[in-house]
Design an enzyme around this catalytic site. Structure first.
Site: not given
Length: 331
Positions: A145, A218
């Site tokens: 992330d 995403h």
């Protein structure tokens, strides 16, 4: 330039996120507590300087006029909810955000306890999340992330208000959401299906080419460009959180700092509505946004010398009467 709060740090191992609402009549006590926060940061961090403790306080739109007279940050507004065909980004209460991070959770806890104590009975805690580093900066879904975060001067530019709002130069805007993951359904997917949902390989963290990357992945929907086609950056400081027993929830606390809220609003619009509409973020089929709030992060100079308190609180501003969010040239 006024001195900013310490938003930009190396990625720490631990974090605590505290969201408060201000109780009726609690404004004076909150003002007193805000002025104490820089000193509390210094006092606690001095015990272990190597642990990179930082405590950042931010103020929501509805609270601003209850606390301060005079001008307000020109783009400070409530969090904009988005309701797509399938998924929703809700707006939830939040007057104050305290973001604490360090390599030592003990320091995070100590600073969080002292800040909460300084607010006393003037506030209500509406969310408290303890985050942790998971392996090599991975989310609980197994992917790294924050790979696209800018660094160096680019990161400073991405989060810093400048001459466009001179009264609040040096400050930042920050948007938060808490997501709850459906890890059982996610783990039922093959690695290839997971990679298609993210737009990046799982093991070695390599972004797919535009020719291969699905348009509802995403990563594809998290790119916002200006009128010249240049990507506009934000700085994310997300952290995973959760319970290991299976009786609670597991997820990601999303937090993004920016020089203006337009870019995070546009990212969320694309994720939840789709670009074009209907091509919503595939990842949302496995994670649910349960909170959403937006704040302004003032400088240390502001906290150390607050504006006067208002004689009477005027109505809180909302989105513009024509329904526009003022995104302008973002696309």
């Amino acid at each position: 330039m006024p001195v900013p709060q310490t938003i930009l740090t190396r990625k720490t191992k631990s974090a605590i996120f505290l969201v408060f609402t201000i109780d009726d009549g609690g404004e004076d006590a909150v003002r007193d507590a805000l002025e104490e926060i820089p000193g509390l940061n210094n006092a606690v961090s001095s015990r272990a300087p190597e642990a990179a403790l930082a405590g950042i306080v931010s103020i929501g739109s509805a609270a601003w006029d209850r606390l301060f007279a005079g001008p307000r940050p020109r783009s400070l507004r409530p969090f904009v909810p988005y309701e797509g065909e399938v998924h929703t980004a809700p707006a939830t209460p939040g007057d104050l955000l305290v973001h604490i991070k360090s390599d030592d959770m003990g320091l995070c806890y100590e600073l969080g306890a002292k800040i909460t104590e300084s607010f006393g009975g003037a506030v209500t805690v509406v969310d408290e999340v303890h985050g942790f580093r998971y392996f090599d900066l991975r989310d609980l879904i197994g992917f790294v992330d924050g790979t696209e975060n800018p660094t160096g001067q680019a990161a400073i530019d991405a989060i810093t208000v400048g001459a466009e709002d001179p009264d609040f130069a040096g400050g930042s805007y920050v948007a938060i959401q808490r997501y709850v993951h459906d890890l059982s359904s996610w783990n039922d997917l093959s690695t290839e299906e997971q990679e298609a949902a993210i737009g990046r390989t799982k093991l070695d963290n390599v972004e797919m080419s535009d020719e291969v990357k699905p348009p509802n992945s995403h990563i594809a929907l998290n790119v916002v460009e200006d009128e010249n086609g240049e990507e506009i950056d934000v700085v994310r400081d997300n952290m995973p959180y959760g319970d290991v027993s299976g009786t609670g929830v597991n997820g990601t606390f999303y937090i993004a700092y920016s020089a203006a809220p337009d870019v995070t609003e546009e990212m969320l619009r694309k994720m939840f509505i789709g670009d074009p509409p209907g091509t919503y973020d595939r990842l949302l089929d496995f994670t649910t946004a349960v909170t959403g709030s937006q704040f302004f992060t003032p400088t240390l100079d502001f906290l150390e010398e607050l504006p006067p308190a208002p004689d009477a609180a005027p109505p809180s501003p909302t989105t513009r009467s024509d329904g526009s969010l003022g995104i302008g040239s973002l696309h």
